[in-house]
Design a protein around this motif. Structure first.
Motif, mmCIF file in Angstrom:
data_model
loop_
_atom_site.group_PDB
_atom_site.id
_atom_site.type_symbol
_atom_site.label_atom_id
_atom_site.label_comp_id
_atom_site.label_asym_id
_atom_site.label_seq_id
_atom_site.Cartn_x
_atom_site.Cartn_y
_atom_site.Cartn_z
ATOM 1 N N ALA A 16 0.841 -1.195 0.000
ATOM 2 C CA ALA A 16 0.000 0.000 0.000
ATOM 3 C C ALA A 16 0.880 1.250 0.000
ATOM 4 O O ALA A 16 0.620 2.219 -0.729
ATOM 5 C CB ALA A 16 -0.931 -0.005 1.212
ATOM 6 N N VAL A 17 1.945 1.226 0.804
ATOM 7 C CA VAL A 17 2.843 2.390 0.848
ATOM 8 C C VAL A 17 3.496 2.595 -0.525
ATOM 9 O O VAL A 17 3.538 3.718 -1.059
ATOM 10 C CB VAL A 17 3.911 2.197 1.949
ATOM 11 N N LEU A 18 3.980 1.502 -1.105
ATOM 12 C CA LEU A 18 4.624 1.617 -2.415
ATOM 13 C C LEU A 18 3.646 2.165 -3.456
ATOM 14 O O LEU A 18 3.996 3.024 -4.269
ATOM 15 C CB LEU A 18 5.154 0.245 -2.861
ATOM 16 N N ALA A 19 2.397 1.674 -3.417
ATOM 17 C CA ALA A 19 1.401 2.141 -4.376
ATOM 18 C C ALA A 19 1.138 3.619 -4.192
ATOM 19 O O ALA A 19 1.028 4.380 -5.170
ATOM 20 C CB ALA A 19 0.114 1.333 -4.215
ATOM 21 N N ALA A 20 1.048 4.059 -2.944
ATOM 22 C CA ALA A 20 0.795 5.480 -2.683
ATOM 23 C C ALA A 20 1.940 6.326 -3.215
ATOM 24 O O ALA A 20 1.736 7.379 -3.839
ATOM 25 C CB ALA A 20 0.622 5.700 -1.178
ATOM 26 N N MET A 21 3.178 5.828 -3.007
ATOM 27 C CA MET A 21 4.341 6.567 -3.512
ATOM 28 C C MET A 21 4.287 6.670 -5.035
ATOM 29 O O MET A 21 4.574 7.727 -5.614
ATOM 30 C CB MET A 21 5.643 5.857 -3.094
ATOM 31 N N LEU A 42 1.511 11.721 -10.241
ATOM 32 C CA LEU A 42 0.695 12.937 -10.275
ATOM 33 C C LEU A 42 1.517 14.207 -10.098
ATOM 34 O O LEU A 42 1.170 15.261 -10.623
ATOM 35 C CB LEU A 42 -0.394 12.874 -9.187
ATOM 36 N N THR A 43 2.624 14.106 -9.334
ATOM 37 C CA THR A 43 3.346 15.332 -9.004
ATOM 38 C C THR A 43 4.559 15.584 -9.889
ATOM 39 O O THR A 43 4.977 16.723 -10.050
ATOM 40 C CB THR A 43 3.806 15.310 -7.535
ATOM 41 N N ASN A 44 5.149 14.536 -10.459
ATOM 42 C CA ASN A 44 6.338 14.744 -11.289
ATOM 43 C C ASN A 44 5.922 15.340 -12.643
ATOM 44 O O ASN A 44 5.226 14.712 -13.429
ATOM 45 C CB ASN A 44 7.049 13.404 -11.497
ATOM 46 N N ASP A 45 6.387 16.555 -12.896
ATOM 47 C CA ASP A 45 5.981 17.249 -14.129
ATOM 48 C C ASP A 45 6.541 16.582 -15.376
ATOM 49 O O ASP A 45 6.046 16.785 -16.479
ATOM 50 C CB ASP A 45 6.459 18.709 -14.083
ATOM 51 N N GLY A 46 7.619 15.757 -15.191
ATOM 52 C CA GLY A 46 8.246 15.096 -16.332
ATOM 53 C C GLY A 46 7.310 14.194 -17.109
ATOM 54 O O GLY A 46 7.534 13.917 -18.280
#
Lengths: 299, 254
Positions: free
Chosen positions: A31-36, A42-46
């Protein structure tokens, strides 16, 4: 001293289930890995999802997609028909047919696909002209090799003839999986060898042939990108052309991945339907449907 | 004089270096039920398979209804028949196997319809009507559209009999038709065979069912080591065997 609810063994058991702490640890880690993962996507503009959206249905990508589909369908058709023919040859009692098929499979499986594509493309260097006529005698029609074997034809020859070698072994395995008693029963009824093959043996062999053929089709979907070596284009090549100009490598690779995944999904669904069609009579419980869930008993 | 339905003369057959049949003679007249018994490995199944050329004989002559099977005699020489000619001969000879060999991807009715459809090019409707009538005859009126896996062994074997009858054979071969069945299912298959015999079908039956042979058989032949040791009226042979080997075998199975 027994507890009252244990006195009647006919009652439904309400036992304390075994605890599995390891599973919970695994769930938390995943679950932690999936959230990461979601976070970075979503956040990496690349990733440039706007670029992905812009190119997903753009003309060059759709053009490439069309070629990918066309090459896959036609090459697989050549591969399957050729494979069935080669498999029948390999299983024939005629030693000449058996060894010719064996030689074909040896050559086409044993040399790189890229080399075969290049070979067909440069056939004109070896034979500038192809002709139809009497062997060692006069020719009726003469073709210019370069006109007869276009880039597209070279792609089909390369991919299709190579695939036929692999399909031959898949089909042969399927034919061998059918019990000999089936052939005998058909023969005892007065059916010819061809009728027995078409009506009795092949339909049963299909159950064994289809899953690896699905694999081959999905693999072919992506192998078509090798046609770039002879200057032809398909989905991946189209994307490469675009990002070599605008340098949006990652977004365009995502576009390509989305399309490949979509096509693979469609193929998987199609495969399930075909499997159900040929699974008739294979299981006791149904007329074939339960195999869709991957747990149908083999009888 | 009537032509024998089966006339086997000096049949020899080897698999590699193993000689399985060493000169088998057998004559079955039309309408007769001939039963073959013998220990396993005695060659009785192989002999049965020679009658419809599932096995190619090495020496001797096999005739069914007067016609040489698998070969043509022309100018004192034997010519091998083409595959299509062998297939034509087999249409008239029905065969029932120990392990049923039903086509698993077809329903009971489709199994019975298959040969009339593909071999005789009958219409689907005619083939279906006949298949249903035959399945009724073997007591499977409610199983037309059932797949073989969903049938018991006895039911499967009855479908197999119906399938063989669909080609309207002149001769029926049974290769241990009840050996793969649970004991309580043997009776239903033997009942169907009894009915066939009563209708006048010529039958050659390889079997371990001495009771059936004694009751239904017109002749009984005991085979051992690739030869017919003795043959005759089933009741006489079972109660009063002449040969020591027959006596020893019967003592074991009765």
């Amino acid at each position: 001293m027994a507890a009252p609810e244990l006195e009647k063994p006919s009652q439904p058991i309400s036992a304390v289930p075994v605890r599995h702490p390891g599973r919970w640890v695994a769930v938390v880690v995943l679950a932690v890995l999936a959230a990461m993962f979601v976070n970075t996507v979503l956040t990496n503009d690349g990733f440039r999802w706007d670029v992905v959206g812009r190119y997903l249905f753009s003309a060059p990508i759709l053009n490439g997609l069309q070629n990918t589909l066309l090459l896959t369908v036609l090459s697989m058709a050549i591969g399957i028909v050729g494979g069935i023919g080669l498999a029948i040859m390999r299983l024939s009692p005629n030693p000449v047919l058996t060894s010719v098929a064996g030689l074909y499979i040896w050559v086409f499986r044993g040399t790189p696909l890229i080399a075969q594509l290049l070979f067909w493309n440069f056939l004109a260097a070896l034979y500038p002209q192809l002709s139809l006529g009497v062997p060692f005698g006069p020719a009726f029609v003469v073709f210019d090799t370069n006109q007869l074997i276009t880039q597209f034809a070279a792609c089909l020859l390369g991919l299709g003839l190579n695939e036929a070698a692999y399909m031959a072994e898949i089909v042969r395995g399927g034919l061998l999986s059918v019990d000999e008693g089936q052939t005998e029963a058909a023969g005892a009824l007065g059916m010819s060898r061809a009728q027995t093959l078409r009506r009795i043996v092949l339909p049963q062999a299909m159950r064994v042939i289809i899953p690896p053929t699905g694999n081959e089709t999905i693999s072919m979907l992506k192998s078509t990108s090798l046609v770039v070596v002879i200057g032809y284009f398909e989905l991946l090549t189209s994307a490469q052309r675009i990002y070599s100009q605008n340098f949006q490598t990652i977004p365009l690779l995502i576009v390509v991945a989305i399309w490949y995944l979509a096509l693979t999904s469609v193929l998987s669904v199609g495969q399930a339907f075909v499997e159900r069609r040929y699974g008739r009579g294979a299981t006791r419980m149904s007329t074939g449907g339960s195999r869709m869930f991957g747990m149908g008993a083999q009888r | 004089m009537t032509t024998p339905m089966v006339e086997a003369l000096g049949i020899h057959k080897s698999f590699g270096r193993v000689e399985v049949l060493r000169g088998v003679d057998l004559t079955v007249m039309p309408g007769e039920v001939a039963c073959l018994i013998g220990p396993s490995g005695s060659g009785k199944s192989t002999f049965l398979r020679c009658i419809n050329h599932l096995e190619r004989i090495d020496a001797g002559r096999m005739r069914v209804d007067g016609d040489l099977i698998g070969y043509r005699e022309r100018g004192g020489k034997l010519h091998e028949m083409r595959e299509s000619e062998v297939a034509r001969q087999r249409r008239d000879i029905g065969m029932v196997f120990q392990r049923f060999n039903l086509f698993p991807h077809m329903t009971a009715a489709e199994n019975v319809m298959e040969a009339p459809l593909t071999v005789r090019r009958e219409s689907r409707r005619a083939a279906r009507a006949r298949a249903c009538a035959l399945l009724d005859r073997v007591g499977l009126a409610d199983k037309y559209d059932t797949y073989p896996v969903q049938l018991s062994g006895g039911q499967q074997q009855r479908v197999a009999i119906a399938r063989a009858l669909a080609m309207e054979p002149r001769l029926m071969l049974f290769d241990e038709p009840t050996s793969a069945l649970d004991p309580e299912l043997v009776g239903e298959v033997l009942d169907v065979m009894r009915g066939l015999a009563a209708d006048g079908m010529t039958m050659v039956v390889v079997t371990h069912e001495i009771g059936f042979a004694r009751e239904v058989g017109d002749t009984l032949a005991f085979m051992d080591e690739g030869r017919i040791v003795e043959s005759g009226d089933p009741r006489d042979l079972v109660t009063n065997p002449r040969e020591e080997r027959t006596r020893a075998f019967l003592a074991k199975v009765l």
